[in-house]
Design an enzyme around this catalytic site. Structure first.
Site, PDB file in Angstrom:
ATOM      1  N   ASN A   1      12.150  29.905 -14.959  1.00 53.16           N
ATOM      2  CA  ASN A   1      12.494  28.515 -15.223  1.00 53.16           C
ATOM      3  C   ASN A   1      13.619  28.427 -16.243  1.00 53.16           C
ATOM      4  OD1 ASN A   1      11.777  26.870 -17.893  1.00 53.16           O
ATOM      5  ND2 ASN A   1      10.333  28.603 -17.761  1.00 53.16           N
TER       6      ASN A   1
ATOM      7  N   PHE B   1      13.717  22.238 -22.305  1.00 54.87           N
ATOM      8  CA  PHE B   1      13.050  21.223 -23.120  1.00 54.87           C
ATOM      9  C   PHE B   1      13.216  19.818 -22.543  1.00 54.87           C
ATOM     10  CE2 PHE B   1      13.133  23.659 -27.470  1.00 54.87           C
ATOM     11  CZ  PHE B   1      12.117  24.474 -27.008  1.00 54.87           C
TER      12      PHE B   1
ATOM     13  N   SER C   1      12.394  29.622 -26.855  1.00 54.10           N
ATOM     14  CA  SER C   1      12.794  29.329 -25.477  1.00 54.10           C
ATOM     15  C   SER C   1      14.196  29.879 -25.234  1.00 54.10           C
ATOM     16  CB  SER C   1      12.789  27.819 -25.220  1.00 54.10           C
ATOM     17  OG  SER C   1      13.390  27.530 -23.974  1.00 54.10           O
TER      18      SER C   1
ATOM     19  N   ASN D   1      16.169  28.829 -22.991  1.00 55.93           N
ATOM     20  CA  ASN D   1      16.912  27.833 -22.222  1.00 55.93           C
ATOM     21  C   ASN D   1      17.592  26.763 -23.065  1.00 55.93           C
ATOM     22  OD1 ASN D   1      16.045  29.037 -19.724  1.00 55.93           O
ATOM     23  ND2 ASN D   1      14.048  28.101 -20.069  1.00 55.93           N
ATOM     24  N   THR D   2      17.551  26.924 -24.387  1.00 57.60           N
ATOM     25  CA  THR D   2      18.268  26.040 -25.306  1.00 57.60           C
ATOM     26  C   THR D   2      19.202  26.899 -26.139  1.00 57.60           C
ATOM     27  OG1 THR D   2      16.454  24.433 -25.411  1.00 57.60           O
ATOM     28  CG2 THR D   2      18.054  24.408 -27.224  1.00 57.60           C
TER      29      THR D   2
ATOM     30  N   LYS E   1       6.017  30.334 -32.270  1.00 58.32           N
ATOM     31  CA  LYS E   1       6.035  31.024 -30.983  1.00 58.32           C
ATOM     32  C   LYS E   1       7.314  31.842 -30.878  1.00 58.32           C
ATOM     33  CE  LYS E   1       5.180  30.280 -26.041  1.00 58.32           C
ATOM     34  NZ  LYS E   1       4.747  29.285 -25.036  1.00 58.32           N
TER      35      LYS E   1
ATOM     36  N   ASN F   1       6.819  33.981 -25.621  1.00 57.08           N
ATOM     37  CA  ASN F   1       7.476  33.077 -24.690  1.00 57.08           C
ATOM     38  C   ASN F   1       7.947  33.861 -23.458  1.00 57.08           C
ATOM     39  OD1 ASN F   1       8.851  30.695 -23.704  1.00 57.08           O
ATOM     40  ND2 ASN F   1       9.146  30.060 -25.832  1.00 57.08           N
TER      41      ASN F   1
END
Length: 464
Positions: free
Chosen positions: A194, A198, A281, A283-284, A323, A352
């Site tokens: 994925n 966020f 994450s 993805n940021t 995390k 994560n």
């Protein structure tokens, strides 16, 4: 009881059918569209979405299960019927694979929010219970953040039998996240990639939902029979039965990450049994840089200060966790462990998603998609990191093991490696509600097989 269950099954089936056929967007206006009539008394014809054939298969299976359940409940006790309902989801859950991954996810959240999922009535085995941060968990199995990003379905998800559920990540300002498509299944590998980024409805919306749930629970407690001093304290937290965690994120365009997390604390901590700072994450852009020793130390100090300056009751402030990513070097792990010990962090979640593509995923064509990989291929990587962090923190900090859990044996291995609690997400996406009682049953068997009388005895057993 049987009559109520039959009515409930019929109502559930009717609502689901209306929802599926009402419009091209099946998540809005279903009942209104299907109950309205065209001028002159002619019935209006709802538009059938492009996935209608798959939808009819899913709807037919659901109605069939509801009818069968209505017939079965009349001859079964509550516990037996509860087990049947969870087993029945094994028939429906594979049909979600026929749908687009993100739409299937939204449908699952909606189902949990509306109570269209089984509710666990059977008590957890006593051997699974434990106390962490002064909070009683009926079992150590939790749902990781990312499933219920906007706290839409906490009651339904906790009702499935999870010991705890973590919502989020929640950002201060609403944001759409990255462009679609952004969720990709690797079914043969039991994995998902994925790059959602966020996507969040924001703090205001989530706070409103959690506040309503909190108020509902307080009303139920005050209207119920008062407990006597000798009554046993039941597992649960601010959201009712089960423990609720709130995972905090930062906005993509924010220039002050600490301010974003502090805002999350100020608005959401009163509803949380624990809080999570998500700095991992993939993805940021730039988020994982916050895992550096100095950056993490400064961030945690500011968030702890924001939490501690608030007024708290007898239970005190919610525990604060961080995390972390599974793609860290030994040196980076040592830095995080040092910060966690120095600042008396309440816990770490390990881990994560990963940006790596371990075998056999590397041979899958979908593996070229950008994003974080979760699921079975992440198990060894995340469990080895968990084991290292337990050693580095000398077992002094509760660790939540997350990554690749899809069986009771998987959960048990993480506990032996040092996890106090365990989370799953991708396993739940593929296995559905039936996986939850299955994992708990298998975990009990693992504990009894090796002579442990409680979960607490098994934590970090591989290090002894």
């Amino acid at each position: 009881m049987a009559g109520r269950a039959v009515i409930s099954s019929a109502k559930w089936a009717r609502e689901f059918l209306l929802k599926r056929v009402s419009s091209s967007n099946p998540l809005r206006g279903a009942i209104r569209n299907c109950s309205s009539s065209a001028p002159g008394g002619a019935s209006s014809t709802p538009k059938v979405p492009h996935f209608s054939k798959k939808g009819r298969v899913l709807t037919g299976a659901t109605i069939g299960l509801a009818i069968a359940g209505g017939a079965y409940v009349s001859t079964a006790d509550e516990a037996t019927f509860c087990g049947w309902l969870f087993s029945a989801t094994k028939v429906v859950n594979p049909l979600f694979a026929l749908l687009d991954a993100e739409f299937a996810h939204k449908l699952a959240v909606t189902a949990a929010a509306r109570g269209w999922v089984p509710r666990e009535k059977r008590p957890d085995a006593q051997i699974l219970g434990l106390e962490v941060w002064g909070r009683k968990f009926s079992n150590p199995l939790g749902l990781a953040a990312g499933f219920d990003k906007n706290a839409e379905a906490t009651e339904g998800l906790l009702g499935l039998g999870f010991g705890f559920v973590e919502v989020g990540s929640v950002t201060p300002v609403p944001q759409e996240g990255n462009p679609k498509p952004r969720i990709f299944r690797l079914r043969e590998d039991g994995a998902i990639i994925n790059r959602c980024g966020f996507n969040s409805e924001g703090i205001v919306v989530v706070a409103k939902r959690l506040g309503a749930q909190h108020g509902k629970r307080m009303l139920a407690e005050t209207s119920g029979a008062s407990s006597s001093p000798g009554d046993e304290v039941k597992p649960g937290g601010k959201s009712g039965p089960g423990i609720l965690g709130v995972n905090l994120g930062k906005n993509k365009t924010s220039e002050d990450a600490a301010a974003d997390y502090v805002q999350g604390v100020h608005n959401l901590s009163q509803y949380a049994d624990y809080l999570v700072i998500n700095v991992s994450s993939p993805n940021t852009a730039g988020l994982r840089m916050l895992q550096g020793r100095k950056q993490l130390k400064d961030l945690v100090k500011k968030v702890q200060a924001a939490r501690d300056e608030m007024q708290w009751g007898d239970d005190g402030p919610p525990p604060l966790l961080v995390k972390i990513a599974p793609d860290l070097s030994r040196g980076e792990l040592e830095d995080i462990a040092a910060v966690a010990l120095a600042l008396k962090l309440d816990g770490l979640i390990i881990s994560n998603t990963t940006v790596s593509r371990p075998d056999p995923v590397s041979n899958n064509p979908v593996a070229t998609e950008t994003g974080g990989l979760s699921g079975k291929p992440l198990f060894n990587l995340s469990t080895n990191m968990l084991r290292e962090m337990y050693t580095l923190t000398r077992g002094k900090i509760p660790l939540i093991g997350c990554g690749g859990v899809s069986s009771g044996e998987d959960a048990y291995k993480k506990i032996r490696a040092g996890a106090t609690l365990v989370q799953l997400y991708t396993g739940f996406a593929y296995g559905g509600p039936a996986l939850i009682p299955q994992i708990k049953e298998e975990l009990v068997s693992c504990l009894e097989r090796d002579g442990f009388k409680s979960i607490q005895e098994a934590i970090g057993a591989d290090h002894r």
